[in-house]
Scaffold this motif. Structure first.
Motif, PDB file in Angstrom:
ATOM      1  N   MET A  89       0.822  -1.213   0.000  1.00  0.00           N
ATOM      2  CA  MET A  89       0.000   0.000   0.000  1.00  0.00           C
ATOM      3  C   MET A  89       0.856   1.263   0.000  1.00  0.00           C
ATOM      4  O   MET A  89       0.462   2.275  -0.580  1.00  0.00           O
ATOM      5  N   ALA A  90       2.026   1.215   0.608  1.00  0.00           N
ATOM      6  CA  ALA A  90       2.946   2.357   0.554  1.00  0.00           C
ATOM      7  C   ALA A  90       3.447   2.551  -0.873  1.00  0.00           C
ATOM      8  O   ALA A  90       3.565   3.683  -1.359  1.00  0.00           O
ATOM      9  N   GLU A  91       3.736   1.459  -1.554  1.00  0.00           N
ATOM     10  CA  GLU A  91       4.208   1.552  -2.944  1.00  0.00           C
ATOM     11  C   GLU A  91       3.088   2.019  -3.870  1.00  0.00           C
ATOM     12  O   GLU A  91       3.314   2.841  -4.762  1.00  0.00           O
ATOM     13  N   LEU A  92       1.879   1.535  -3.650  1.00  0.00           N
ATOM     14  CA  LEU A  92       0.740   2.017  -4.442  1.00  0.00           C
ATOM     15  C   LEU A  92       0.512   3.502  -4.183  1.00  0.00           C
ATOM     16  O   LEU A  92       0.179   4.261  -5.095  1.00  0.00           O
ATOM     17  N   TYR A  93       0.717   3.924  -2.952  1.00  0.00           N
ATOM     18  CA  TYR A  93       0.586   5.336  -2.601  1.00  0.00           C
ATOM     19  C   TYR A  93       1.629   6.171  -3.349  1.00  0.00           C
ATOM     20  O   TYR A  93       1.329   7.252  -3.838  1.00  0.00           O
ATOM     21  N   ARG A  94       2.829   5.656  -3.449  1.00  0.00           N
ATOM     22  CA  ARG A  94       3.891   6.378  -4.179  1.00  0.00           C
ATOM     23  C   ARG A  94       3.486   6.631  -5.620  1.00  0.00           C
ATOM     24  O   ARG A  94       3.663   7.726  -6.137  1.00  0.00           O
ATOM     25  N   VAL A  95       2.929   5.635  -6.277  1.00  0.00           N
ATOM     26  CA  VAL A  95       2.608   5.777  -7.703  1.00  0.00           C
ATOM     27  C   VAL A  95       1.256   6.457  -7.932  1.00  0.00           C
ATOM     28  O   VAL A  95       0.971   6.899  -9.039  1.00  0.00           O
ATOM     29  N   ALA A  96       0.436   6.571  -6.882  1.00  0.00           N
ATOM     30  CA  ALA A  96      -0.899   7.158  -7.020  1.00  0.00           C
ATOM     31  C   ALA A  96      -0.831   8.669  -7.148  1.00  0.00           C
ATOM     32  O   ALA A  96      -0.097   9.339  -6.418  1.00  0.00           O
ATOM     33  N   LYS A  97      -1.625   9.198  -8.069  1.00  0.00           N
ATOM     34  CA  LYS A  97      -1.800  10.647  -8.153  1.00  0.00           C
ATOM     35  C   LYS A  97      -2.606  11.092  -6.942  1.00  0.00           C
ATOM     36  O   LYS A  97      -3.357  10.302  -6.361  1.00  0.00           O
ATOM     37  N   PRO A  98      -2.489  12.366  -6.540  1.00  0.00           N
ATOM     38  CA  PRO A  98      -3.354  12.857  -5.464  1.00  0.00           C
ATOM     39  C   PRO A  98      -4.821  12.626  -5.839  1.00  0.00           C
ATOM     40  O   PRO A  98      -5.239  12.925  -6.957  1.00  0.00           O
ATOM     41  N   GLY A  99      -5.571  12.051  -4.926  1.00  0.00           N
ATOM     42  CA  GLY A  99      -6.977  11.768  -5.190  1.00  0.00           C
ATOM     43  C   GLY A  99      -7.241  10.494  -5.960  1.00  0.00           C
ATOM     44  O   GLY A  99      -8.397  10.169  -6.260  1.00  0.00           O
ATOM     45  N   ALA A 100      -6.194   9.732  -6.290  1.00  0.00           N
ATOM     46  CA  ALA A 100      -6.378   8.470  -7.011  1.00  0.00           C
ATOM     47  C   ALA A 100      -7.277   7.538  -6.204  1.00  0.00           C
ATOM     48  O   ALA A 100      -7.295   7.577  -4.978  1.00  0.00           O
ATOM     49  N   VAL A 101      -8.008   6.692  -6.912  1.00  0.00           N
ATOM     50  CA  VAL A 101      -8.921   5.745  -6.277  1.00  0.00           C
ATOM     51  C   VAL A 101      -8.331   4.344  -6.377  1.00  0.00           C
ATOM     52  O   VAL A 101      -7.796   3.963  -7.419  1.00  0.00           O
ATOM     53  N   ALA A 102      -8.446   3.607  -5.274  1.00  0.00           N
ATOM     54  CA  ALA A 102      -8.039   2.201  -5.250  1.00  0.00           C
ATOM     55  C   ALA A 102      -9.241   1.383  -4.785  1.00  0.00           C
ATOM     56  O   ALA A 102      -9.832   1.681  -3.744  1.00  0.00           O
ATOM     57  N   VAL A 103      -9.601   0.374  -5.570  1.00  0.00           N
ATOM     58  CA  VAL A 103     -10.737  -0.487  -5.240  1.00  0.00           C
ATOM     59  C   VAL A 103     -10.218  -1.910  -5.068  1.00  0.00           C
ATOM     60  O   VAL A 103      -9.537  -2.438  -5.953  1.00  0.00           O
ATOM     61  N   PHE A 104     -10.532  -2.498  -3.909  1.00  0.00           N
ATOM     62  CA  PHE A 104     -10.094  -3.858  -3.609  1.00  0.00           C
ATOM     63  C   PHE A 104     -11.296  -4.751  -3.339  1.00  0.00           C
ATOM     64  O   PHE A 104     -12.144  -4.410  -2.517  1.00  0.00           O
TER      65      PHE A 104
END
Length: 166
Positions: free
Chosen positions: A43-58
């Motif tokens: 999740m830290a790595e996904l946060y790094r690549v995520a744009k501000p406001g990016a959505v993640a659905v699990f």
């Protein structure tokens, strides 16, 4: 190796994903995160690549379902309250070194048709008390950048919704 229609192959357990910082708008993981040994690292790595406001659905099996336990490749169970631990406000009592900040927007629990027409509180009690009430959980998170401080006052109540099937 890459299969048909696959653009990127990456090991989600270690290392950096082959994407630039703040380059991803949407992340979808269907029955993946329960197989990850280091979910905070992912999740830290996904946060790094995520744009501000990016959505993640699990999408994942619910922790109190047989589906969560039967598959020997599942290494972790998730519940409606698990997703808050991917946000900074949950770390007000202890610092585990996690620096991502995903705000939980919504947790949708799919339950059997026997709960159709029941009051929210009655369904929620059954989810908390019994096994195999929830067929699947879908959590929607949003990347908060810059990351918030680890303050309990910043924690938000998780929105839990139900949908019936069957």
């Amino acid at each position: 190796s890459k299969g048909h229609g696959v653009d990127v192959v990456a090991d989600l357990e270690k290392g950096k994903l082959p994407f630039d910082d703040e380059s991803v708008r949407e992340i979808n993981g269907s029955h993946v995160i329960e197989h990850i040994r280091d979910p905070l690292g992912l999740m830290a790595e996904l946060y790094r690549v995520a744009k501000p406001g990016a959505v993640a659905v699990f999408r994942t099996p619910y922790g109190s379902s047989d589906d969560a336990d039967e598959d020997p490749t599942h290494v972790r169970r998730y519940f409606w309250g698990s997703w808050g631990y991917f946000s900074q406000p949950y770390y007000w009592r202890a610092d585990y070194g996690y620096r991502g900040d995903w705000e939980v927007e919504d947790v949708l629990l799919t339950v059997d048709a026997e709960f159709n027409g029941k009051q929210w509180a009655e369904v929620f009690r059954a989810v908390q008390r019994d096994r195999n009430v929830v067929r699947e959980m879908v959590a929607t998170l949003r990347a908060i950048k810059p990351a918030r401080a680890p303050l309990r006052a910043l924690q938000k109540q998780t929105l839990v919704r139900f949908v019936t099937v069957g």
